[in-house]
Design a protein around this motif. Structure first.
Motif, mmCIF file in Angstrom:
data_model
loop_
_atom_site.group_PDB
_atom_site.id
_atom_site.type_symbol
_atom_site.label_atom_id
_atom_site.label_comp_id
_atom_site.label_asym_id
_atom_site.label_seq_id
_atom_site.Cartn_x
_atom_site.Cartn_y
_atom_site.Cartn_z
ATOM 1 N N UNK A 139 -60.720 -20.592 -6.674
ATOM 2 C CA UNK A 139 -59.326 -20.606 -5.962
ATOM 3 C C UNK A 139 -59.134 -22.078 -5.788
ATOM 4 N N UNK A 140 -59.669 -23.012 -6.589
ATOM 5 C CA UNK A 140 -59.403 -24.502 -6.679
ATOM 6 C C UNK A 140 -57.969 -24.611 -7.000
ATOM 7 N N UNK A 141 -57.447 -24.293 -8.112
ATOM 8 C CA UNK A 141 -56.166 -24.607 -8.582
ATOM 9 C C UNK A 141 -55.023 -24.144 -7.475
ATOM 10 N N UNK A 186 -70.903 -18.802 -4.079
ATOM 11 C CA UNK A 186 -69.700 -19.737 -3.268
ATOM 12 C C UNK A 186 -69.025 -20.665 -4.279
ATOM 13 N N UNK A 187 -70.040 -21.053 -5.258
ATOM 14 C CA UNK A 187 -69.232 -22.173 -6.395
ATOM 15 C C UNK A 187 -68.348 -21.323 -7.050
ATOM 16 N N UNK A 188 -68.556 -20.011 -7.347
ATOM 17 C CA UNK A 188 -67.653 -19.192 -8.186
ATOM 18 C C UNK A 188 -66.185 -19.006 -7.568
ATOM 19 N N UNK A 246 -67.964 -10.989 -2.389
ATOM 20 C CA UNK A 246 -69.019 -11.856 -2.899
ATOM 21 C C UNK A 246 -70.308 -11.614 -1.952
ATOM 22 N N UNK A 247 -69.989 -11.830 -0.564
ATOM 23 C CA UNK A 247 -70.914 -11.643 0.353
ATOM 24 C C UNK A 247 -71.508 -10.089 0.274
ATOM 25 N N UNK A 251 -77.376 -16.226 3.522
ATOM 26 C CA UNK A 251 -76.035 -16.493 2.932
ATOM 27 C C UNK A 251 -75.786 -17.998 2.641
ATOM 28 N N UNK A 252 -76.591 -18.821 3.220
ATOM 29 C CA UNK A 252 -76.528 -20.475 2.939
ATOM 30 C C UNK A 252 -77.488 -20.718 1.933
ATOM 31 N N UNK A 253 -78.658 -20.170 1.820
ATOM 32 C CA UNK A 253 -79.763 -20.774 1.143
ATOM 33 C C UNK A 253 -80.160 -20.200 -0.123
ATOM 34 N N UNK A 254 -79.940 -18.664 -0.367
ATOM 35 C CA UNK A 254 -80.267 -18.227 -1.508
ATOM 36 C C UNK A 254 -79.459 -18.602 -2.697
#
Length: 169
Positions: free
Chosen positions: A55-57, A48-50, A120-121, A38-41
């Protein structure tokens, strides 16, 4: 030799032959650290970026609303001693209502974020499990564990799985 001793000797010899035979078989065990996946792949990083983009706004709006509410509260604290009772009560009620609304929006944001993160996970985990199965079949593992109290590092195949996941599109 008594029949009991013969039986006992036969039992000991039989157990030792079985134990030797079991050791001779090639039973391969592997371990996969899902937290590392979950951290490295790359798929996990892309998820995570998606999520961050998605949710940034809302997060920015919440932060601005929180800052605005804090500033209004600090202003009220400074001005409260000089305000007439009716005005002080009205502003206090307004601040309480705004805080309640802010808390509701923050809770909804967190629930939505957690729900999407779990989706996502789950997708990352499903892809990882397919890759783990492929690695297990290709390298003839008999058992792959994802949870363990202790694992000898020589059985850890997490790096192989991450490399395979990163090459799969």
């Amino acid at each position: 030799m008594t029949p009991e001793r013969r039986f006992l000797l036969g039992l000991v010899l039989g157990v030792s032959v079985l134990a030797t035979g079991a050791q001779a078989q090639d039973f391969r065990v592997g371990f996969v650290n899902t937290d590392r996946i979950f951290r490295e792949a790359n798929t996990a990083k892309a998820s995570q970026a998606k999520l961050e983009q998605e949710f940034a706004r809302r997060e920015k709006e919440l932060n601005e609303l929180g800052s605005s509410l804090k500033a209004a509260s600090e202003k009220f604290e400074r001005e409260a001693p000089t305000l007439p009772e009716a005005q002080r009560g009205a502003r206090q009620k307004t601040l309480i209502d705004q805080d309640r609304e802010f808390q509701r929006k923050r809770r909804e944001f967190q629930e939505d974020l957690n729900s999407r993160k779990n989706e996502e996970l789950q997708q990352v985990l499903e892809r990882a499990n397919r890759v783990v199965k492929q690695v297990a079949e290709q390298e003839k593992y008999d058992l792959i564990l994802q949870e363990a109290v202790y694992i000898n590092p020589k059985h850890d195949i997490t790096d192989k799985v991450i490399r395979a996941l990163n090459t799969v599109r």
